[in-house]
Design a protein around this motif. Structure first.
Motif, short mmCIF file in Angstrom:
data_model
loop_
_atom_site.label_atom_id
_atom_site.label_comp_id
_atom_site.label_asym_id
_atom_site.label_seq_id
_atom_site.Cartn_x
_atom_site.Cartn_y
_atom_site.Cartn_z
N ALA A 136 26.74 -27.70 -47.32
CA ALA A 136 26.13 -28.67 -46.42
C ALA A 136 24.62 -28.49 -46.42
N GLN A 137 23.91 -29.58 -46.07
CA GLN A 137 22.45 -29.54 -46.05
C GLN A 137 21.92 -30.31 -44.86
N ILE A 138 20.80 -29.81 -44.31
CA ILE A 138 20.06 -30.49 -43.26
C ILE A 138 18.64 -30.65 -43.76
N ILE A 139 18.19 -31.90 -43.87
CA ILE A 139 16.85 -32.18 -44.40
C ILE A 139 16.02 -32.83 -43.29
N PHE A 140 14.91 -32.19 -42.96
CA PHE A 140 13.98 -32.72 -41.97
C PHE A 140 12.84 -33.42 -42.70
#
Length: 293
Positions: A136-140
């Motif tokens: 999973a990835q979280i990109i700001f």
């Protein structure tokens, strides 16, 4: 992550960078859930993506919510979890420009709430789901101004400095998990996000502006590479690096920027009714919608 395996929840999907990025993601094989305030706008955008990118209807979904309303965030997280989201892109935000004396307290609160607090809360709500996935990835999507403070952007920079700090701390906190945390810092981008005053400021200071496609391509590369941080543009990349090493070294380099600011004006009285896009009335929190084309 392979883009074809990504199921991307994308906030602020109707903005300049958002529209360019979701188009590139869909063309590259990603499934995308668009999040914004206007059901009519989201529905039209989703239909256009399916038509123009030649993909199946189930590859593009949308969810209408007013991110300014904290109760809306749990609904977004619930729908995204059921949909199988494995990538969260925080792109929604509002601008803030002018001398600090000219900024109304409600305007300042709006910038900090939507640009910083909302991404923190939505991340918190989705994290239990993301932790349970094999990848999973979280990109700001932040800004160069999250590492480089400029005259006229004190409150906006504060929101983006905070966002980058949150991303950095969270990346280290989740270092023993399968959740990657990333921060993208575009420089000034030619979109409707910029007011006429900002356009004049950029012209007076010789600030270069990218097209939305530049930031969109960088986001796509980050998704595939997993790179922790990326800042765009030159000399902005160099300035970010120098500012990190010796923050006071560049203090004297912004005299032109100070002179180019608008004069102090009496703060406008703004109601705190803020959203992720400037597109008309907000969707009521009791009528959040999830539509598949």
């Amino acid at each position: 992550m392979k883009v074809e395996a990504s199921r991307v929840l994308f906030t602020g999907a109707g903005g300049g960078i958002g529209d360019a990025a979701v188009r590139m993601l869909v063309k590259a094989g990603a499934s995308v859930m668009l999040v914004g305030r206007s059901p009519a706008r989201l529905s039209a955008q989703a239909r256009a993506l399916v038509r123009d990118c030649g993909v199946q209807r189930q590859c593009v979904e949308w969810y209408a919510a007013d991110l300014a309303r904290i109760p809306s965030l749990s609904g977004i997280a619930e729908v995204a979890t059921g949909w199988g989201c494995n990538v969260l892109v925080h792109n929604a935000g509002v601008p803030g420009f002018g001398r600090i004396e000219s900024l109304d307290a409600n305007e300042m609160a709006q910038v900090l709430h939507l640009n910083l607090f909302v991404p923190m809360l939505l991340t918190q709500a989705l994290l239990p789901h993301l932790r349970g996935l094999p990848q999973a990835q979280i990109i700001f999507v932040g800004s160069v101004l999250g590492r480089l403070g400029l005259p006229g952007f004190s409150v906006y920079s504060a929101s983006k400095f905070g966002l980058r700090g949150f991303a950095e701390s969270l990346r280290r906190e989740l270092g023993d998990t399968d959740v990657r945390v990333q921060y993208l810092g575009p420089r000034s981008t030619r979109t409707g996000f910029n007011s006429g005053a900002v356009e004049g400021y950029n012209k007076a200071t010789g600030t270069a502006m990218d097209t939305p496609d530049v930031a969109a391509r960088a986001l796509l590369r980050m998704l595939e590479s997993g790179k922790a941080e990326c800042f765009l543009g030159f000399p902005e990349k160099l300035a970010v690096r120098l500012n990190g090493l010796a923050p006071t070294l560049l203090d004297g380099a912004f005299a032109k920027h100070r002179r180019s600011l608008p004069p102090v004006a009496r703060p406008a009285k703004l109601a705190l009714d803020c959203g992720d896009e400037r597109e008309g009335p907000a969707t009521d929190s009791h009528s959040l919608m999830n539509h598949t084309l």
